[in-house]
Design a protein around this motif. Structure first.
Motif, PDB file in Angstrom:
ATOM      1  N   SER A  88      -4.201  -4.668  -6.927  1.00 23.06           N
ATOM      2  CA  SER A  88      -4.971  -3.448  -6.696  1.00 23.06           C
ATOM      3  C   SER A  88      -5.490  -3.340  -5.219  1.00 23.06           C
ATOM      4  O   SER A  88      -5.132  -4.403  -4.382  1.00 23.06           O
ATOM      5  CB  SER A  88      -6.349  -3.512  -7.427  1.00 23.06           C
ATOM      6  OG  SER A  88      -7.168  -4.608  -6.945  1.00 23.06           O
ATOM      7  N   ILE A  89      -6.260  -2.245  -4.555  1.00 22.68           N
ATOM      8  CA  ILE A  89      -6.342  -2.085  -3.520  1.00 22.68           C
ATOM      9  C   ILE A  89      -7.570  -3.088  -3.096  1.00 22.68           C
ATOM     10  O   ILE A  89      -7.651  -3.743  -2.125  1.00 22.68           O
ATOM     11  CB  ILE A  89      -6.912  -0.642  -3.088  1.00 22.68           C
ATOM     12  CG1 ILE A  89      -7.207  -0.494  -1.591  1.00 22.68           C
ATOM     13  CG2 ILE A  89      -7.967  -0.264  -3.727  1.00 22.68           C
ATOM     14  CD1 ILE A  89      -7.149   1.008  -1.275  1.00 22.68           C
TER      15      ILE A  89
ATOM     16  N   TYR B 223      -1.252   4.508  -1.275  1.00 15.72           N
ATOM     17  CA  TYR B 223      -2.655   4.070  -0.590  1.00 15.72           C
ATOM     18  C   TYR B 223      -2.232   4.116   0.897  1.00 15.72           C
ATOM     19  O   TYR B 223      -1.919   3.256   1.719  1.00 15.72           O
ATOM     20  CB  TYR B 223      -3.239   2.689  -0.907  1.00 15.72           C
ATOM     21  CG  TYR B 223      -3.305   2.461  -2.233  1.00 15.72           C
ATOM     22  CD1 TYR B 223      -4.724   3.319  -2.659  1.00 15.72           C
ATOM     23  CD2 TYR B 223      -2.911   1.520  -3.172  1.00 15.72           C
ATOM     24  CE1 TYR B 223      -5.113   3.330  -4.141  1.00 15.72           C
ATOM     25  CE2 TYR B 223      -3.290   1.595  -4.463  1.00 15.72           C
ATOM     26  CZ  TYR B 223      -4.346   2.155  -5.059  1.00 15.72           C
ATOM     27  OH  TYR B 223      -4.702   2.220  -6.185  1.00 15.72           O
TER      28      TYR B 223
ATOM     29  N   ASP C  69      -9.661   5.190   0.748  1.00 13.13           N
ATOM     30  CA  ASP C  69      -8.346   5.062   1.210  1.00 13.13           C
ATOM     31  C   ASP C  69      -8.164   6.300   2.414  1.00 13.13           C
ATOM     32  O   ASP C  69      -7.573   5.897   3.399  1.00 13.13           O
ATOM     33  CB  ASP C  69      -7.347   5.390   0.125  1.00 13.13           C
ATOM     34  CG  ASP C  69      -5.985   4.869   0.769  1.00 13.13           C
ATOM     35  OD1 ASP C  69      -5.585   3.654   1.267  1.00 13.13           O
ATOM     36  OD2 ASP C  69      -5.116   6.029   0.803  1.00 13.13           O
ATOM     37  N   SER C  70      -8.688   7.194   2.167  1.00 12.18           N
ATOM     38  CA  SER C  70      -8.441   8.254   3.114  1.00 12.18           C
ATOM     39  C   SER C  70      -9.380   7.908   4.626  1.00 12.18           C
ATOM     40  O   SER C  70      -8.859   8.254   5.443  1.00 12.18           O
ATOM     41  CB  SER C  70      -8.969   9.765   2.693  1.00 12.18           C
ATOM     42  OG  SER C  70      -8.388  10.000   1.338  1.00 12.18           O
TER      43      SER C  70
ATOM     44  N   THR D 269      -4.747   2.890   3.605  1.00  9.32           N
ATOM     45  CA  THR D 269      -4.601   1.597   3.601  1.00  9.32           C
ATOM     46  C   THR D 269      -3.394   0.990   4.399  1.00  9.32           C
ATOM     47  O   THR D 269      -3.362  -0.222   5.174  1.00  9.32           O
ATOM     48  CB  THR D 269      -4.547   0.800   2.240  1.00  9.32           C
ATOM     49  OG1 THR D 269      -5.986   1.270   1.644  1.00  9.32           O
ATOM     50  CG2 THR D 269      -4.547  -0.658   2.337  1.00  9.32           C
TER      51      THR D 269
ATOM     52  N   ILE E 250     -11.945   5.608  -4.942  1.00  7.62           N
ATOM     53  CA  ILE E 250     -10.803   4.705  -4.111  1.00  7.62           C
ATOM     54  C   ILE E 250     -10.238   5.709  -3.171  1.00  7.62           C
ATOM     55  O   ILE E 250      -9.815   5.405  -1.922  1.00  7.62           O
ATOM     56  CB  ILE E 250      -9.890   4.288  -5.188  1.00  7.62           C
ATOM     57  CG1 ILE E 250     -10.554   2.967  -6.062  1.00  7.62           C
ATOM     58  CG2 ILE E 250      -8.715   3.751  -4.460  1.00  7.62           C
ATOM     59  CD1 ILE E 250      -9.836   2.664  -7.345  1.00  7.62           C
ATOM     60  N   PHE E 251      -9.744   6.839  -3.635  1.00  6.36           N
ATOM     61  CA  PHE E 251      -9.118   7.956  -2.659  1.00  6.36           C
ATOM     62  C   PHE E 251     -10.083   8.237  -1.641  1.00  6.36           C
ATOM     63  O   PHE E 251      -9.523   8.353  -0.449  1.00  6.36           O
ATOM     64  CB  PHE E 251      -8.720   9.313  -3.405  1.00  6.36           C
ATOM     65  CG  PHE E 251      -8.321  10.289  -2.772  1.00  6.36           C
ATOM     66  CD1 PHE E 251      -6.996  10.226  -2.387  1.00  6.36           C
ATOM     67  CD2 PHE E 251      -8.916  11.245  -2.053  1.00  6.36           C
ATOM     68  CE1 PHE E 251      -6.214  11.118  -1.934  1.00  6.36           C
ATOM     69  CE2 PHE E 251      -8.317  12.159  -1.563  1.00  6.36           C
ATOM     70  CZ  PHE E 251      -6.974  12.359  -1.373  1.00  6.36           C
TER      71      PHE E 251
ATOM     72  N   ASN F 255       2.500   2.050  -3.388  1.00  6.81           N
ATOM     73  CA  ASN F 255       1.348   2.340  -4.444  1.00  6.81           C
ATOM     74  C   ASN F 255       0.466   3.579  -3.824  1.00  6.81           C
ATOM     75  O   ASN F 255      -0.450   3.984  -4.695  1.00  6.81           O
ATOM     76  CB  ASN F 255       0.586   1.372  -4.714  1.00  6.81           C
ATOM     77  CG  ASN F 255       1.216   0.199  -5.550  1.00  6.81           C
ATOM     78  OD1 ASN F 255       1.624   0.214  -6.704  1.00  6.81           O
ATOM     79  ND2 ASN F 255       1.829  -0.965  -4.838  1.00  6.81           N
TER      80      ASN F 255
ATOM     81  N   ALA G 202       0.940  -1.224   0.026  1.00  9.72           N
ATOM     82  CA  ALA G 202      -0.143  -0.123  -0.026  1.00  9.72           C
ATOM     83  C   ALA G 202       0.885   1.374   0.078  1.00  9.72           C
ATOM     84  O   ALA G 202       0.605   2.113  -0.635  1.00  9.72           O
ATOM     85  CB  ALA G 202      -0.870  -0.011   1.263  1.00  9.72           C
TER      86      ALA G 202
END
Length: 176
Positions: A97-98, A51, A170-171, A54, A166-167, A49, A46
């Motif tokens: 991917s996440i 993230y 992840d936040s 994560t 996704i952002f 990449n 994570a």
């Protein structure tokens, strides 16, 4: 003096768990430490990449798994059983991917749940009520663990490949 020896021996036999139960709990200690390493690998992926939420989530998850292992270690010590400190394999650090990260995390939590359920079954078979009682915390914990991962997977599937979604997810994970 001999009555003290007898009561001491009886007390030891009453608190001692069976060899089978001891072996299985030691195997679970290894599984919990492996879980920590798996989540550390996910945190490393994570971070690499970008993230960062994560990453934070997985580092905290790894710490929690170490605590689960140590709780088992302490239990074995409490019942005067032998603790075996396991060797751990290097974890995977390659994910697509996440979503892949959290799907694999959910798979892993389901595996740990099956192991905990097996420990409960063994404690029943062995008539080990103290261990059975101790394991109920893990049963409840696994419901929570699976729910957490399942909910994250559902949200990631909802947003698909949309970067904004996704952002946002992840936040939110950074708040853990």
């Amino acid at each position: 003096w001999s009555s003290d020896v007898c009561s001491s021996d009886l007390r030891r036999r009453l608190t001692m768990i069976t060899a089978r139960m001891e072996k299985e709990i030691n195997a679970q200690i290894k599984a919990e430490f492996e879980s920590a390493f798996i989540y550390m690998g996910m945190a490393a992926w994570a971070h690499k990449n970008g993230y960062f939420g994560t990453e934070n989530f997985m580092w905290k998850q790894a710490k929690e798994e170490e605590e689960h292992a140590m709780k088992l270690v302490n239990y074995l010590q409490d019942v005067d059983a032998t603790v075996e400190i396991p060797g751990i394999e290097k974890p995977t650090i390659n994910y697509k991917s996440i979503l892949d990260v959290f799907e694999k995390g959910l798979e892993h939590e389901k595996y740990i749940t099956s192991r905990i359920n097996n420990l409960v079954m063994i404690s029943d078979e062995e008539g080990d009520y103290a261990t059975n009682d101790f394991l109920q915390w893990y049963v409840t914990e696994q419901v929570e663990e699976e729910k957490t991962f399942r909910n994250i997977v559902k949200r990631l599937k909802m947003v698909g490949d949309h970067a904004n979604g996704i952002f946002m997810i992840d936040s939110k994970l950074e708040e853990r």
